[in-house]
Design an enzyme around this catalytic site. Structure first.
Site, mmCIF file in Angstrom:
data_model
loop_
_atom_site.group_PDB
_atom_site.id
_atom_site.type_symbol
_atom_site.label_atom_id
_atom_site.label_comp_id
_atom_site.label_asym_id
_atom_site.label_seq_id
_atom_site.Cartn_x
_atom_site.Cartn_y
_atom_site.Cartn_z
ATOM 1 N N GLY A 9 45.258 -19.705 -12.044
ATOM 2 C CA GLY A 9 44.251 -20.421 -12.817
ATOM 3 C C GLY A 9 43.354 -19.435 -13.533
ATOM 4 O O GLY A 9 43.721 -18.292 -13.773
ATOM 5 N N CYS A 10 42.167 -19.879 -13.850
ATOM 6 C CA CYS A 10 41.207 -19.046 -14.576
ATOM 7 C C CYS A 10 40.843 -17.818 -13.745
ATOM 8 O O CYS A 10 40.523 -17.927 -12.563
ATOM 9 C CB CYS A 10 39.954 -19.868 -14.881
ATOM 10 S SG CYS A 10 38.674 -18.928 -15.718
#
Length: 173
Positions: A9-10
């Site tokens: 993810g981020c």
């Protein structure tokens, strides 16, 4: 010292979480797994480079074992989501582990196997050889600490930090 390159993810969330752990000496947000040399954040966001947002986590295995670093990884994101984490959608947000050498590959495979015991459904985390790792722009480094009141940090990163603080309390700084 060991360094693991992990995407889940981020990179702001991974960065924020790993910086809270004893034995972690450095966390560098960056891009890997793609085909374009020296990609920028804006280019990676176009989903045309093949890169994942990732972190290079450097740590002392005498203080925090390899297995704990990897178990944190599988706790802080959902490894069942293909090319996304929550509202962050695209291959740049994929779940991937980038190894250097056979020993690291085996550690990553064992961690994925452990994670499959407590995640319902199939884990989609890939385990790939590390090619080139490009550091992200300076404003992405230690983003959570520099921007604690930012909306994404409050809504997404902070709950992940708190989850790890609770689940791995004996390793928190």
């Amino acid at each position: 010292m060991h360094t693991f390159h992990l995407a889940g993810g981020c990179f702001w969330c991974l960065d924020a979480v790993y910086r809270t752990l004893n034995g972690v000496t450095d966390v560098v947000s960056g891009y890997t797994g793609g085909t374009v040399p020296n990609p920028s954040y804006e280019l990676v966001c176009t989903e045309t480079t093949g890169h994942a947002e990732a972190v290079a986590v450097t740590f002392d295995p005498e203080v925090i074992p390899d297995e704990v670093i990897l178990d944190v990884y599988f706790t802080l994101h959902d490894p069942r989501q293909l090319n996304r984490q929550g509202n962050d959608i695209g291959s740049s947000y994929r779940s991937a582990m980038f190894y250097v050498g056979d020993e690291q590959k085996a550690l990553f495979e064992a961690a994925r196997d452990r994670a499959s015991e407590y995640w319902d459904g199939g884990i989609v985390t890939t385990i790939e050889p590390l090619d080139t790792y490009y550091n992200a722009e300076e404003y992405h480094q230690d983003f959570f600490a520099k921007n604690p009141g930012q909306g994404y940090c409050m809504a997404v990163a902070l709950p992940k930090v708190n989850k790890i603080r609770s689940s791995f309390s004996s390793y928190i700084k």
